[in-house]
Design an enzyme around this catalytic site. Structure first.
Site, PDB file in Angstrom:
ATOM      1  N   CYS A 126       0.820  -1.213   0.000  1.00 29.66           N
ATOM      2  CA  CYS A 126       0.000   0.000   0.000  1.00 29.66           C
ATOM      3  C   CYS A 126       0.853   1.262   0.000  1.00 29.66           C
ATOM      4  O   CYS A 126       0.356   2.351  -0.281  1.00 29.66           O
ATOM      5  CB  CYS A 126      -0.922   0.011   1.202  1.00 29.66           C
ATOM      6  SG  CYS A 126      -1.943  -1.453   1.306  1.00 29.66           S
ATOM      7  N   HIS A 262      -3.406   7.065   2.529  1.00 28.58           N
ATOM      8  CA  HIS A 262      -3.822   5.767   1.987  1.00 28.58           C
ATOM      9  C   HIS A 262      -5.235   5.479   2.483  1.00 28.58           C
ATOM     10  O   HIS A 262      -5.526   5.630   3.674  1.00 28.58           O
ATOM     11  CB  HIS A 262      -2.838   4.693   2.458  1.00 28.58           C
ATOM     12  CG  HIS A 262      -3.321   3.298   2.225  1.00 28.58           C
ATOM     13  ND1 HIS A 262      -3.904   2.912   1.035  1.00 28.58           N
ATOM     14  CD2 HIS A 262      -3.310   2.195   3.021  1.00 28.58           C
ATOM     15  CE1 HIS A 262      -4.230   1.629   1.120  1.00 28.58           C
ATOM     16  NE2 HIS A 262      -3.882   1.179   2.307  1.00 28.58           N
ATOM     17  N   ASN A 293     -10.417  -0.300  -0.330  1.00 30.92           N
ATOM     18  CA  ASN A 293      -8.967  -0.137  -0.119  1.00 30.92           C
ATOM     19  C   ASN A 293      -8.251  -0.778  -1.308  1.00 30.92           C
ATOM     20  O   ASN A 293      -8.222  -1.998  -1.443  1.00 30.92           O
ATOM     21  CB  ASN A 293      -8.599  -0.811   1.209  1.00 30.92           C
ATOM     22  CG  ASN A 293      -7.106  -0.817   1.494  1.00 30.92           C
ATOM     23  OD1 ASN A 293      -6.279  -0.665   0.603  1.00 30.92           O
ATOM     24  ND2 ASN A 293      -6.756  -1.017   2.752  1.00 30.92           N
TER      25      ASN A 293
HETATM   26  O1  UT7 Z   1      -4.127  -1.350   3.469  1.00 33.35           O
HETATM   27  C1  UT7 Z   1      -3.098  -1.831   4.254  1.00 33.35           C
HETATM   28  C2  UT7 Z   1      -3.229  -1.394   5.657  1.00 33.35           C
HETATM   29  N1  UT7 Z   1      -4.445  -1.933   6.205  1.00 33.35           N
HETATM   30  C3  UT7 Z   1      -5.071  -1.292   7.159  1.00 33.35           C
HETATM   31  O2  UT7 Z   1      -4.637  -0.228   7.548  1.00 33.35           O
HETATM   32  C4  UT7 Z   1      -6.284  -1.941   7.769  1.00 33.35           C
HETATM   33  C5  UT7 Z   1      -6.256  -1.744   9.253  1.00 33.35           C
HETATM   34  N2  UT7 Z   1      -7.298  -2.444   9.982  1.00 33.35           N
HETATM   35  C6  UT7 Z   1      -8.624  -2.177   9.873  1.00 33.35           C
HETATM   36  O3  UT7 Z   1      -9.023  -1.411   9.034  1.00 33.35           O
HETATM   37  C7  UT7 Z   1      -9.551  -2.806  10.887  1.00 33.35           C
HETATM   38  O4  UT7 Z   1      -8.775  -3.543  11.814  1.00 33.35           O
HETATM   39  C8  UT7 Z   1     -10.656  -3.731  10.303  1.00 33.35           C
HETATM   40  C9  UT7 Z   1     -11.691  -2.867   9.575  1.00 33.35           C
HETATM   41  C10 UT7 Z   1     -10.034  -4.732   9.352  1.00 33.35           C
HETATM   42  C11 UT7 Z   1     -11.384  -4.475  11.421  1.00 33.35           C
HETATM   43  O5  UT7 Z   1     -11.936  -3.534  12.315  1.00 33.35           O
HETATM   44  P1  UT7 Z   1     -11.640  -3.632  13.881  1.00 33.35           P
HETATM   45  O6  UT7 Z   1     -12.400  -2.557  14.526  1.00 33.35           O
HETATM   46  O7  UT7 Z   1     -10.154  -3.640  14.094  1.00 33.35           O
HETATM   47  O8  UT7 Z   1     -12.281  -5.040  14.255  1.00 33.35           O
HETATM   48  P2  UT7 Z   1     -11.662  -6.220  15.142  1.00 33.35           P
HETATM   49  O9  UT7 Z   1     -10.858  -7.111  14.273  1.00 33.35           O
HETATM   50  O10 UT7 Z   1     -11.031  -5.661  16.375  1.00 33.35           O
HETATM   51  O11 UT7 Z   1     -12.960  -6.983  15.569  1.00 33.35           O
HETATM   52  C12 UT7 Z   1     -13.959  -6.353  16.406  1.00 33.35           C
HETATM   53  C13 UT7 Z   1     -15.167  -7.262  16.538  1.00 33.35           C
HETATM   54  C14 UT7 Z   1     -14.823  -8.685  16.951  1.00 33.35           C
HETATM   55  O12 UT7 Z   1     -15.920  -9.158  17.741  1.00 33.35           O
HETATM   56  P3  UT7 Z   1     -15.849  -9.150  19.338  1.00 33.35           P
HETATM   57  O13 UT7 Z   1     -14.648  -9.972  19.695  1.00 33.35           O
HETATM   58  O14 UT7 Z   1     -15.692  -7.706  19.728  1.00 33.35           O
HETATM   59  O15 UT7 Z   1     -17.148  -9.735  19.743  1.00 33.35           O
HETATM   60  C15 UT7 Z   1     -14.788  -9.454  15.666  1.00 33.35           C
HETATM   61  O16 UT7 Z   1     -15.097 -10.814  15.829  1.00 33.35           O
HETATM   62  O17 UT7 Z   1     -15.817  -7.381  15.264  1.00 33.35           O
HETATM   63  C16 UT7 Z   1     -15.865  -8.770  14.865  1.00 33.35           C
HETATM   64  N3  UT7 Z   1     -15.606  -8.810  13.431  1.00 33.35           N
HETATM   65  C17 UT7 Z   1     -16.571  -8.697  12.521  1.00 33.35           C
HETATM   66  N4  UT7 Z   1     -17.894  -8.559  12.631  1.00 33.35           N
HETATM   67  C18 UT7 Z   1     -18.598  -8.449  11.493  1.00 33.35           C
HETATM   68  C19 UT7 Z   1     -14.413  -8.909  12.815  1.00 33.35           C
HETATM   69  N5  UT7 Z   1     -14.585  -8.861  11.479  1.00 33.35           N
HETATM   70  C20 UT7 Z   1     -15.910  -8.741  11.273  1.00 33.35           C
HETATM   71  C21 UT7 Z   1     -16.696  -8.623  10.121  1.00 33.35           C
HETATM   72  N6  UT7 Z   1     -18.036  -8.468  10.267  1.00 33.35           N
HETATM   73  N7  UT7 Z   1     -16.176  -8.635   8.892  1.00 33.35           N
END
Ligand code: UT7
Length: 337
Positions: A126, A262, A293
């Protein structure tokens, strides 16, 4: 001991470099959240809240990385008022060119009609586009090239596992391009760049080709990401990198017109803007909403949209910050063409 003179001559280029034109290729297939949720037990609401994405663009079968790169590159050249034969070097930033060799850039340079321009790919995920701009600026000022075409292109839809909750809704396809050429005044500030290989595993191909071939059911090595760790790193570390890029360019946040990070996640964009204390007058790129993205393509695509919508005007200063797998990052201030 003094080095004896050999008669060897070296070379200096233009006093300064600047962006001369931006081009974009947005793929034909619009994919709303409703289409990706089925495979990942998610919802439109969750995806909007956590990433800011409402829909993304995926390439049609005809839109290969070469097709998209040439399309964006051609538009950037037209807008720069240049003929392809005036391009001395083509740099393509991508992780989704599926041949290990040769570089996609050679095919792009040929199809555009350059006169055998130097051409190579950059693999900085990226962060690739901002790496390309840094290289292009140095090539122009160092005298190795007068005009450089930098393209960021990705077709991540085919490298993403539709059942992976952490990536299926984020990654998308597209291409963006910029022409860099000589200038009388500074148009591209010093790059602030680096890497943190200790975090190599945070975003990566799940397996290498040997693992794929050893598998009973071989399939494309999909991308995997430890999203929240990347999120924390990007939100905190990248704001500091942005401020350093401004400082190295001799500017403060009050001098900035546009912020084009980005397009990784809208919440990361907001966290960076808050932490850098950007004034309300700074216009912020939010292309991710309906583009997703697109890794190396995301910054030129976002800048193209800001120009098209009048949010970035010729002569404006724009801070670019790119970051991703590696972890690798690069940031610089540019003047909008
Ligand atoms: O381009 C290269 C660089 N990339 C980035 O900069 C991406 C950086 N990361 C992100 O954008 C975020 O981490 C994501 C959008 C990918 C994920 O968001 P998050 O707020 O970090 O979610 P998380 O992984 O901490 O998960 C939070 C909750 C979890 O549930 P509990 O444990 O709180 O009950 C996950 O199980 O959301 C749940 N979860 C989902 N729920 C619905 C994780 N993925 C999903 C999903 N749909 N797709």
């Amino acid at each position: 001991m003094p080095v004896p003179a050999t008669g060897l001559r070296d070379h200096r280029g233009a006093a300064h470099a600047r962006l001369l034109g931006i081009g974009a290729h947005r793929p034909g297939r619009v994919v709303p959240n409703s289409e990706v949720v089925a495979g990942i037990d998610s919802s439109d609401e969750w995806i909007r809240q956590r990433s800011g994405i409402e829909s993304r663009r995926w390439a049609t079968p005809e839109e290969t990385v070469q097709v998209m790169a040439v399309s964006a590159g051609r538009q950037a050249l037209e807008r720069a008022g240049l003929d392809a034969r005036q391009v001395d070097c083509v740099i393509v930033a991508t992780v989704s060119h599926l041949l290990q060799t040769p570089a996609l850039a050679t095919a792009v340079a040929h199809e555009l009609g350059t006169d055998g321009a130097a051409a190579y790919d950059v693999s900085a995920a990226c962060a690739g586009f901002c790496h390309g701009i840094a290289l292009a600026s140095d090539l122009v000022r160092g005298g190795s090239a007068r005009h450089v075409l930098v393209v960021g292109v990705e077709r991540l839809s085919e490298m993403t596992d539709p059942t992976d909750r952490g990536t299926a809704f984020i990654f998308a396809d597209g291409a963006g391009a910029a022409v860099v050429g000589p200038a009388d005044t500074p148009g591209i500030g010093p790059v602030v760049w680096g890497s943190d290989g200790e975090q190599f595993d945070l975003i990566r191909s799940r397996e290498d080709w040997r693992d794929v071939l050893a598998s009973d059911s071989p399939r494309m090595p999909h991308l995997v990401m430890q999203g929240s760790a990347v999120f924390r790193w990007a939100s905190f570390t990248m704001a500091k990198v942005g401020l350093q890029a401004l400082d190295r360019a001799g500017l403060g946040v009050e001098d900035l017109d546009c912020f084009v990070p980005h397009q990784a996640n809208m919440r990361i964009t907001d966290a960076m803007a808050r932490s850098m204390r950007l004034p309300d007058t700074v216009r912020i790129a939010r292309d991710i909403v309906d583009q997703g993205n697109t890794s190396a393509a995301s910054i030129p695509l976002a800048l193209d949209r800001m120009i098209a919508e009048g949010d970035a005007r010729p002569g404006d200063t724009a801070l670019l910050i790119a970051f991703g797998a590696g972890l690798a990052y690069a940031a610089q201030v540019v003047v909008v063409p």
